[in-house]
Design a protein around this motif. Structure first.
Motif, PDB file in Angstrom:
ATOM      1  N   PRO A   1       0.925  26.235  -0.727  1.00  0.00           N
ATOM      2  CA  PRO A   1       0.118  25.910  -1.912  1.00  0.00           C
ATOM      3  C   PRO A   1       0.890  25.201  -3.020  1.00  0.00           C
ATOM      4  CG  PRO A   1       0.400  28.293  -1.682  1.00  0.00           C
ATOM      5  CD  PRO A   1       1.025  27.660  -0.485  1.00  0.00           C
ATOM      6  N   ASP A   2       2.220  25.257  -2.976  1.00  0.00           N
ATOM      7  CA  ASP A   2       3.031  24.615  -4.011  1.00  0.00           C
ATOM      8  C   ASP A   2       3.420  23.178  -3.662  1.00  0.00           C
ATOM      9  OD1 ASP A   2       2.976  26.972  -5.524  1.00  0.00           O
ATOM     10  OD2 ASP A   2       4.715  27.768  -4.449  1.00  0.00           O
ATOM     11  N   LYS A   3       3.061  22.732  -2.465  1.00  0.00           N
ATOM     12  CA  LYS A   3       3.423  21.379  -2.034  1.00  0.00           C
ATOM     13  C   LYS A   3       2.162  20.534  -1.873  1.00  0.00           C
ATOM     14  CE  LYS A   3       7.662  22.579   0.385  1.00  0.00           C
ATOM     15  NZ  LYS A   3       8.327  22.664   1.664  1.00  0.00           N
ATOM     16  N   ALA A   4       2.328  19.223  -2.033  1.00  0.00           N
ATOM     17  CA  ALA A   4       1.207  18.297  -1.850  1.00  0.00           C
ATOM     18  C   ALA A   4       0.800  18.268  -0.377  1.00  0.00           C
ATOM     19  CB  ALA A   4       1.598  16.902  -2.311  1.00  0.00           C
ATOM     20  N   ASP A   5      -0.504  18.134  -0.133  1.00  0.00           N
ATOM     21  CA  ASP A   5      -0.992  17.954   1.230  1.00  0.00           C
ATOM     22  C   ASP A   5      -1.596  16.555   1.337  1.00  0.00           C
ATOM     23  OD1 ASP A   5      -3.470  18.207  -0.025  1.00  0.00           O
ATOM     24  OD2 ASP A   5      -4.060  20.020   1.041  1.00  0.00           O
ATOM     25  N   ILE A   6      -2.165  16.227   2.485  1.00  0.00           N
ATOM     26  CA  ILE A   6      -2.701  14.884   2.718  1.00  0.00           C
ATOM     27  C   ILE A   6      -3.870  14.579   1.781  1.00  0.00           C
ATOM     28  CG2 ILE A   6      -4.235  15.586   4.611  1.00  0.00           C
ATOM     29  CD1 ILE A   6      -2.249  12.275   4.479  1.00  0.00           C
ATOM     30  N   VAL A   7      -4.629  15.577   1.372  1.00  0.00           N
ATOM     31  CA  VAL A   7      -5.736  15.358   0.429  1.00  0.00           C
ATOM     32  C   VAL A   7      -5.176  14.976  -0.939  1.00  0.00           C
ATOM     33  CG1 VAL A   7      -7.715  16.422  -0.731  1.00  0.00           C
ATOM     34  CG2 VAL A   7      -7.306  16.868   1.694  1.00  0.00           C
ATOM     35  N   ASP A   8      -4.125  15.646  -1.358  1.00  0.00           N
ATOM     36  CA  ASP A   8      -3.469  15.283  -2.624  1.00  0.00           C
ATOM     37  C   ASP A   8      -2.993  13.835  -2.571  1.00  0.00           C
ATOM     38  OD1 ASP A   8      -3.739  17.833  -3.806  1.00  0.00           O
ATOM     39  OD2 ASP A   8      -1.849  18.527  -2.932  1.00  0.00           O
ATOM     40  N   GLU A   9      -2.379  13.460  -1.461  1.00  0.00           N
ATOM     41  CA  GLU A   9      -1.900  12.084  -1.313  1.00  0.00           C
ATOM     42  C   GLU A   9      -3.056  11.085  -1.371  1.00  0.00           C
ATOM     43  OE1 GLU A   9       2.247  12.056   1.223  1.00  0.00           O
ATOM     44  OE2 GLU A   9       0.425  11.412   2.224  1.00  0.00           O
ATOM     45  N   ALA A  10      -4.119  11.379  -0.646  1.00  0.00           N
ATOM     46  CA  ALA A  10      -5.255  10.454  -0.603  1.00  0.00           C
ATOM     47  C   ALA A  10      -5.856  10.254  -1.991  1.00  0.00           C
ATOM     48  CB  ALA A  10      -6.319  10.964   0.374  1.00  0.00           C
ATOM     49  N   ILE A  11      -6.008  11.317  -2.741  1.00  0.00           N
ATOM     50  CA  ILE A  11      -6.578  11.204  -4.088  1.00  0.00           C
ATOM     51  C   ILE A  11      -5.600  10.503  -5.025  1.00  0.00           C
ATOM     52  CG2 ILE A  11      -7.298  12.545  -6.116  1.00  0.00           C
ATOM     53  CD1 ILE A  11      -8.648  14.505  -4.132  1.00  0.00           C
ATOM     54  N   THR A  12      -4.321  10.848  -4.933  1.00  0.00           N
ATOM     55  CA  THR A  12      -3.302  10.227  -5.785  1.00  0.00           C
ATOM     56  C   THR A  12      -3.199   8.726  -5.526  1.00  0.00           C
ATOM     57  OG1 THR A  12      -2.035  12.281  -5.881  1.00  0.00           O
ATOM     58  CG2 THR A  12      -0.848  10.241  -6.401  1.00  0.00           C
ATOM     59  N   PHE A  13      -3.226   8.322  -4.265  1.00  0.00           N
ATOM     60  CA  PHE A  13      -3.041   6.917  -3.899  1.00  0.00           C
ATOM     61  C   PHE A  13      -4.339   6.118  -3.903  1.00  0.00           C
ATOM     62  CE2 PHE A  13       0.697   8.369  -1.008  1.00  0.00           C
ATOM     63  CZ  PHE A  13       1.515   8.524  -2.114  1.00  0.00           C
ATOM     64  N   PHE A  14      -5.485   6.784  -3.995  1.00  0.00           N
ATOM     65  CA  PHE A  14      -6.763   6.094  -3.838  1.00  0.00           C
ATOM     66  C   PHE A  14      -6.921   4.879  -4.741  1.00  0.00           C
ATOM     67  CE2 PHE A  14     -11.084   5.328  -5.270  1.00  0.00           C
ATOM     68  CZ  PHE A  14     -11.677   4.974  -4.061  1.00  0.00           C
ATOM     69  N   ARG A  15      -6.698   5.058  -6.031  1.00  0.00           N
ATOM     70  CA  ARG A  15      -6.979   3.966  -6.976  1.00  0.00           C
ATOM     71  C   ARG A  15      -6.062   2.762  -6.773  1.00  0.00           C
ATOM     72  NH1 ARG A  15      -7.895   6.943 -12.654  1.00  0.00           N
ATOM     73  NH2 ARG A  15      -6.025   8.012 -12.000  1.00  0.00           N
ATOM     74  N   ALA A  16      -4.925   2.954  -6.157  1.00  0.00           N
ATOM     75  CA  ALA A  16      -4.063   1.816  -5.822  1.00  0.00           C
ATOM     76  C   ALA A  16      -4.442   1.237  -4.455  1.00  0.00           C
ATOM     77  CB  ALA A  16      -2.606   2.239  -5.824  1.00  0.00           C
TER      78      ALA A  16
ATOM     79  N   VAL B   1       0.837  -1.183   0.000  1.00  0.00           N
ATOM     80  CA  VAL B   1       0.000   0.000   0.000  1.00  0.00           C
ATOM     81  C   VAL B   1       0.878   1.240   0.000  1.00  0.00           C
ATOM     82  CG1 VAL B   1      -1.938  -1.103   1.186  1.00  0.00           C
ATOM     83  CG2 VAL B   1      -0.221   0.110   2.516  1.00  0.00           C
ATOM     84  N   TYR B   2       0.312   2.324  -0.459  1.00  0.00           N
ATOM     85  CA  TYR B   2       1.029   3.593  -0.428  1.00  0.00           C
ATOM     86  C   TYR B   2       0.775   4.253   0.921  1.00  0.00           C
ATOM     87  CZ  TYR B   2       1.882   3.153  -5.402  1.00  0.00           C
ATOM     88  OH  TYR B   2       2.312   2.723  -6.619  1.00  0.00           O
ATOM     89  N   HIS B   3       1.838   4.598   1.595  1.00  0.00           N
ATOM     90  CA  HIS B   3       1.743   5.249   2.896  1.00  0.00           C
ATOM     91  C   HIS B   3       1.946   6.751   2.731  1.00  0.00           C
ATOM     92  CE1 HIS B   3       1.669   1.594   5.341  1.00  0.00           C
ATOM     93  NE2 HIS B   3       2.443   1.080   4.390  1.00  0.00           N
ATOM     94  N   SER B   4       1.529   7.485   3.736  1.00  0.00           N
ATOM     95  CA  SER B   4       1.685   8.928   3.712  1.00  0.00           C
ATOM     96  C   SER B   4       3.162   9.308   3.847  1.00  0.00           C
ATOM     97  CB  SER B   4       0.894   9.567   4.850  1.00  0.00           C
ATOM     98  OG  SER B   4       1.099  10.964   4.836  1.00  0.00           O
ATOM     99  N   SER B   5       3.505  10.428   3.279  1.00  0.00           N
ATOM    100  CA  SER B   5       4.875  10.944   3.392  1.00  0.00           C
ATOM    101  C   SER B   5       4.993  11.972   4.514  1.00  0.00           C
ATOM    102  CB  SER B   5       5.303  11.582   2.069  1.00  0.00           C
ATOM    103  OG  SER B   5       4.489  12.710   1.795  1.00  0.00           O
ATOM    104  N   PHE B   6       3.876  12.241   5.205  1.00  0.00           N
ATOM    105  CA  PHE B   6       3.887  13.253   6.259  1.00  0.00           C
ATOM    106  C   PHE B   6       4.389  12.638   7.562  1.00  0.00           C
ATOM    107  CE2 PHE B   6       1.006  14.959   3.137  1.00  0.00           C
ATOM    108  CZ  PHE B   6       1.457  16.266   3.037  1.00  0.00           C
ATOM    109  N   ILE B   7       5.610  12.959   7.892  1.00  0.00           N
ATOM    110  CA  ILE B   7       6.255  12.416   9.079  1.00  0.00           C
ATOM    111  C   ILE B   7       5.725  13.145  10.312  1.00  0.00           C
ATOM    112  CG2 ILE B   7       8.487  11.997  10.204  1.00  0.00           C
ATOM    113  CD1 ILE B   7       8.033  10.468   7.539  1.00  0.00           C
ATOM    114  N   ASP B   8       5.501  12.358  11.355  1.00  0.00           N
ATOM    115  CA  ASP B   8       4.992  12.907  12.611  1.00  0.00           C
ATOM    116  C   ASP B   8       6.060  13.774  13.265  1.00  0.00           C
ATOM    117  OD1 ASP B   8       3.172  13.250  14.679  1.00  0.00           O
ATOM    118  OD2 ASP B   8       3.918  11.524  15.784  1.00  0.00           O
ATOM    119  N   ASP B   9       5.645  14.918  13.735  1.00  0.00           N
ATOM    120  CA  ASP B   9       6.564  15.706  14.561  1.00  0.00           C
ATOM    121  C   ASP B   9       5.764  16.387  15.654  1.00  0.00           C
ATOM    122  OD1 ASP B   9       6.032  18.530  14.091  1.00  0.00           O
ATOM    123  OD2 ASP B   9       7.059  18.408  12.181  1.00  0.00           O
ATOM    124  N   ASP B  10       6.449  16.818  16.670  1.00  0.00           N
ATOM    125  CA  ASP B  10       5.778  17.347  17.862  1.00  0.00           C
ATOM    126  C   ASP B  10       5.043  18.661  17.615  1.00  0.00           C
ATOM    127  OD1 ASP B  10       6.668  15.182  19.323  1.00  0.00           O
ATOM    128  OD2 ASP B  10       8.492  16.197  19.989  1.00  0.00           O
TER     129      ASP B  10
END
Length: 178
Positions: free
Chosen positions: A41-56, A6-15
């Protein structure tokens, strides 16, 4: 040995990232009011990731959570699946937009409430304030996801994109949510 494909998020947890019920309140590129911090606005957010990875990701029956942002990715993948089911019979962008607006008006359940799709994915709220913070964030992120999804599900001429709407029939993690 099983391979987690599966495709995982690239957003690393930080405090510095606020959390509610164990859900990271990640920044969004949005104009919709809510508790989400503004994203570049020039970088992907979690919504972009979810839509990009959805079909896989929708093809997988299991999703091993590696980082907290994966929980949000699971939630959004499920939400996109629900939204596509609502759009399935909508033959024009105008009708699809109306269906998505109606979906957006529905009550957003949080962990511990009836209708929350993934018990155990997020922790139960410790206070009413934490529950409302998560509810408002989920409402905001659902609305943002819906708007972007319409751009995928419908072509520029306003007619459905069969390459997206065909995925409405898929069951993410073998879960059917109506």
């Amino acid at each position: 040995m099983s391979i987690d494909q599966v495709y995982h998020s690239s957003f690393i947890d930080d405090d510095s990232i606020t959390k509610a019920c164990g859900c990271p309140l990640l920044p969004l590129k949005t104009h919709i009011k809510g508790p989400a911090p503004a994203s570049d606005p020039d970088k992907a957010d979690i919504v972009d990731e979810a839509i990009t990875f959805f079909r896989a990701n929708v093809f997988f029956k299991n999703f091993h959570v590696k980082i907290p942002a994966d929980k949000l990715l699971i939630y959004l993948t499920s939400y996109i699946n629900i939204a596509l089911r609502r759009l399935e019979g909508c033959r024009t962008l105008a009708v699809g937009t109306k269906a998505i607006i109606e979906l957006g008006l529905e009550k957003v359940p949080v962990p511990g409430e009836p209708g929350f799709p993934f018990p155990g994915l997020f922790t139960l709220p410790l206070s009413q304030e934490e529950a409302e913070l998560l509810r408002n964030y989920l409402k905001q992120i659902r609305e943002e996801t819906s708007g972007r999804l319409l751009n995928c599900a419908y072509r520029a001429n306003g007619f459905p994109n069969k390459w997206w709407l065909a995925f409405a029939k898929r069951k993410f993690m073998n879960i059917v949510i109506l």
